[in-house]
Design a protein around this motif. Structure first.
Motif, mmCIF file in Angstrom:
data_model
loop_
_atom_site.group_PDB
_atom_site.id
_atom_site.type_symbol
_atom_site.label_atom_id
_atom_site.label_comp_id
_atom_site.label_asym_id
_atom_site.label_seq_id
_atom_site.Cartn_x
_atom_site.Cartn_y
_atom_site.Cartn_z
ATOM 1 N N LEU A 116 0.833 -1.194 0.000
ATOM 2 C CA LEU A 116 0.000 0.000 0.000
ATOM 3 C C LEU A 116 0.873 1.252 0.000
ATOM 4 O O LEU A 116 1.848 1.353 0.748
ATOM 5 N N LEU A 117 0.522 2.203 -0.885
ATOM 6 C CA LEU A 117 1.255 3.458 -0.994
ATOM 7 C C LEU A 117 0.562 4.558 -0.201
ATOM 8 O O LEU A 117 -0.673 4.602 -0.114
ATOM 9 N N GLU A 118 1.376 5.440 0.355
ATOM 10 C CA GLU A 118 0.825 6.580 1.098
ATOM 11 C C GLU A 118 0.509 7.696 0.107
ATOM 12 O O GLU A 118 1.415 8.350 -0.421
ATOM 13 N N VAL A 119 -0.768 7.873 -0.159
ATOM 14 C CA VAL A 119 -1.224 8.857 -1.139
ATOM 15 C C VAL A 119 -2.395 9.624 -0.540
ATOM 16 O O VAL A 119 -3.298 9.026 0.077
ATOM 17 N N THR A 120 -2.386 10.936 -0.727
ATOM 18 C CA THR A 120 -3.510 11.765 -0.297
ATOM 19 C C THR A 120 -4.537 11.806 -1.425
ATOM 20 O O THR A 120 -4.248 12.294 -2.527
ATOM 21 N N VAL A 121 -5.721 11.270 -1.175
ATOM 22 C CA VAL A 121 -6.768 11.179 -2.189
ATOM 23 C C VAL A 121 -7.849 12.206 -1.865
ATOM 24 O O VAL A 121 -8.389 12.233 -0.748
ATOM 25 N N GLY A 122 -8.158 13.066 -2.839
ATOM 26 C CA GLY A 122 -9.190 14.075 -2.654
ATOM 27 C C GLY A 122 -10.218 14.029 -3.761
ATOM 28 O O GLY A 122 -10.007 13.413 -4.816
ATOM 29 N N HIS A 123 -11.369 14.677 -3.527
ATOM 30 C CA HIS A 123 -12.425 14.743 -4.531
ATOM 31 C C HIS A 123 -12.228 15.992 -5.381
ATOM 32 O O HIS A 123 -12.091 17.105 -4.865
ATOM 33 N N GLY A 124 -12.193 15.819 -6.682
ATOM 34 C CA GLY A 124 -12.023 16.948 -7.578
ATOM 35 C C GLY A 124 -10.575 17.214 -7.914
ATOM 36 O O GLY A 124 -9.664 16.475 -7.527
ATOM 37 N N SER A 125 -10.348 18.307 -8.674
ATOM 38 C CA SER A 125 -9.026 18.597 -9.220
ATOM 39 C C SER A 125 -8.150 19.434 -8.294
ATOM 40 O O SER A 125 -6.926 19.425 -8.439
ATOM 41 N N ALA A 126 -8.722 20.188 -7.386
ATOM 42 C CA ALA A 126 -7.913 21.008 -6.477
ATOM 43 C C ALA A 126 -7.242 20.111 -5.446
ATOM 44 O O ALA A 126 -7.868 19.145 -4.955
ATOM 45 N N PRO A 127 -5.995 20.370 -5.048
ATOM 46 C CA PRO A 127 -5.103 21.467 -5.501
ATOM 47 C C PRO A 127 -4.152 21.040 -6.608
ATOM 48 O O PRO A 127 -3.076 21.620 -6.757
ATOM 49 N N ILE A 128 -4.512 20.025 -7.393
ATOM 50 C CA ILE A 128 -3.607 19.498 -8.416
ATOM 51 C C ILE A 128 -3.533 20.424 -9.612
ATOM 52 O O ILE A 128 -2.460 20.715 -10.143
ATOM 53 N N THR A 129 -4.681 20.910 -10.065
ATOM 54 C CA THR A 129 -4.722 21.805 -11.216
ATOM 55 C C THR A 129 -6.030 22.570 -11.181
ATOM 56 O O THR A 129 -6.831 22.442 -10.240
ATOM 57 N N SER A 130 -6.260 23.380 -12.230
ATOM 58 C CA SER A 130 -7.532 24.084 -12.338
ATOM 59 C C SER A 130 -8.633 23.102 -12.717
ATOM 60 O O SER A 130 -8.393 21.914 -12.920
ATOM 61 N N GLU A 131 -9.818 23.597 -12.853
ATOM 62 C CA GLU A 131 -11.004 22.744 -13.016
ATOM 63 C C GLU A 131 -10.899 21.820 -14.228
ATOM 64 O O GLU A 131 -10.524 22.223 -15.320
ATOM 65 N N VAL A 132 -11.243 20.551 -13.977
ATOM 66 C CA VAL A 132 -11.298 19.536 -15.026
ATOM 67 C C VAL A 132 -12.705 18.932 -14.982
ATOM 68 O O VAL A 132 -13.098 18.344 -13.973
ATOM 69 N N PRO A 133 -13.513 19.064 -16.058
ATOM 70 C CA PRO A 133 -14.915 18.627 -16.005
ATOM 71 C C PRO A 133 -15.091 17.170 -15.594
ATOM 72 O O PRO A 133 -16.027 16.845 -14.839
ATOM 73 N N ALA A 134 -14.226 16.282 -16.061
ATOM 74 C CA ALA A 134 -14.411 14.861 -15.743
ATOM 75 C C ALA A 134 -14.221 14.571 -14.266
ATOM 76 O O ALA A 134 -14.755 13.578 -13.755
ATOM 77 N N VAL A 135 -13.487 15.443 -13.578
ATOM 78 C CA VAL A 135 -13.199 15.223 -12.163
ATOM 79 C C VAL A 135 -14.049 16.120 -11.270
ATOM 80 O O VAL A 135 -14.394 15.741 -10.141
ATOM 81 N N ASP A 136 -14.408 17.287 -11.772
ATOM 82 C CA ASP A 136 -15.126 18.272 -10.955
ATOM 83 C C ASP A 136 -16.631 18.281 -11.183
ATOM 84 O O ASP A 136 -17.335 19.142 -10.653
ATOM 85 N N ALA A 137 -17.176 17.349 -11.959
ATOM 86 C CA ALA A 137 -18.623 17.272 -12.162
ATOM 87 C C ALA A 137 -19.315 16.941 -10.843
ATOM 88 O O ALA A 137 -18.765 16.206 -10.010
ATOM 89 N N PRO A 138 -20.508 17.466 -10.608
ATOM 90 C CA PRO A 138 -21.208 17.154 -9.359
ATOM 91 C C PRO A 138 -21.649 15.690 -9.329
ATOM 92 O O PRO A 138 -21.968 15.106 -10.379
ATOM 93 N N PRO A 139 -21.638 15.066 -8.159
ATOM 94 C CA PRO A 139 -22.070 13.661 -8.075
ATOM 95 C C PRO A 139 -23.542 13.514 -8.451
ATOM 96 O O PRO A 139 -24.354 14.430 -8.266
ATOM 97 N N GLU A 140 -23.884 12.385 -8.994
ATOM 98 C CA GLU A 140 -25.267 12.079 -9.349
ATOM 99 C C GLU A 140 -25.528 10.597 -9.114
ATOM 100 O O GLU A 140 -24.600 9.788 -9.023
ATOM 101 N N ARG A 141 -26.774 10.266 -8.995
ATOM 102 C CA ARG A 141 -27.163 8.870 -8.795
ATOM 103 C C ARG A 141 -27.145 8.156 -10.150
ATOM 104 O O ARG A 141 -27.744 8.626 -11.117
ATOM 105 N N VAL A 142 -26.468 7.029 -10.185
ATOM 106 C CA VAL A 142 -26.341 6.262 -11.423
ATOM 107 C C VAL A 142 -26.823 4.837 -11.156
ATOM 108 O O VAL A 142 -26.328 4.176 -10.243
ATOM 109 N N THR A 143 -27.789 4.385 -11.942
ATOM 110 C CA THR A 143 -28.293 3.015 -11.836
ATOM 111 C C THR A 143 -27.892 2.254 -13.083
ATOM 112 O O THR A 143 -28.258 2.639 -14.202
ATOM 113 N N LEU A 144 -27.148 1.168 -12.878
ATOM 114 C CA LEU A 144 -26.665 0.359 -13.997
ATOM 115 C C LEU A 144 -27.493 -0.917 -14.108
ATOM 116 O O LEU A 144 -27.532 -1.723 -13.168
#
Length: 207
Positions: A116-144
């Motif tokens: 296991l690697l020590e990695v800080t995992v966050g939601h969205g693109s900050a503070p890695i870069t500016s807004e990225v739509p694929a990462v910064d889209a609002p969550p939604e309910r998905v039924t498969l």
């Protein structure tokens, strides 16, 4: 008297010779010998040709069993610009029931030795870069439904900020699709090369 006997003897011999000659002329001539056959090797009769046996059909590989929980994680496509990495991953419903997703997956990385690697995992693109739509889209309910697919995206930078710290490469991605679901493991063909930034951005599930 002597002359008469000599004449009769000559005539008798001539007659006898004629009779023998006639008898000899009446004999049946011998049958001609048969002509010799061809001196070459006897002609071989070609063996009937056999139709080639059909090639053995390779058995099809057995389908991969569906993991516990009814979904499978699949590596998708990626994009890299100036050290910025964006990778997509798909979750396939390989079960028989509908599968409901909402929010963000739980993610962690392992190295080549499955440590296991020590990695800080966050939601969205900050503070890695500016807004990225694929990462910064609002969550939604998905039924498969069975056979349908959802996707998520990971964002990071491959950058060395401290030469005294060895770079980090994740070769195994572990994902918990939703709280309480079994964790899925995926061995990657392209590593998550974080350098020594130690940060990873995660996008929400999307249809």
């Amino acid at each position: 008297m002597i002359a008469k006997r000599w004449v009769r003897g000559v005539v008798g011999g001539a007659v006898a010779a004629g009779v023998l000659a006639a008898a000899a002329g009446c004999e049946t001539p011998p049958a001609p010998k048969a002509a010799p056959g061809p001196t070459g090797a006897p002609r071989q009769t070609p063996a009937p040709s056999r139709s080639p046996s059909p090639a053995a059909t390779a058995p099809e590989p057995a389908p991969e069993p569906c993991p516990e929980g009814g979904v499978r994680l699949v590596e998708g496509s990626g994009d890299a610009v100036m050290g910025l990495r964006l990778e997509g991953y798909r979750l396939v419903n390989c079960g028989t029931d509908a599968y409901v997703l909402e929010g963000y997956p739980q993610v962690r990385l392992l190295d080549k030795q499955d440590q296991l690697l020590e990695v800080t995992v966050g939601h969205g693109s900050a503070p890695i870069t500016s807004e990225v739509p694929a990462v910064d889209a609002p969550p939604e309910r998905v039924t498969l439904a069975p056979g349908q697919t959802a996707s998520m995206a990971l964002l990071w930078r491959d950058r060395i900020t401290d030469v005294s710290v060895p770079p980090v490469e994740g070769w195994v991605l572990e994902v918990t699709p939703k709280p309480g679901a079994p964790r899925l493991g995926l061995r990657l063909t392209r590593p998550v090369d974080l350098g020594n930034t130690g940060r990873l951005g995660v996008g929400p599930w999307r249809r």
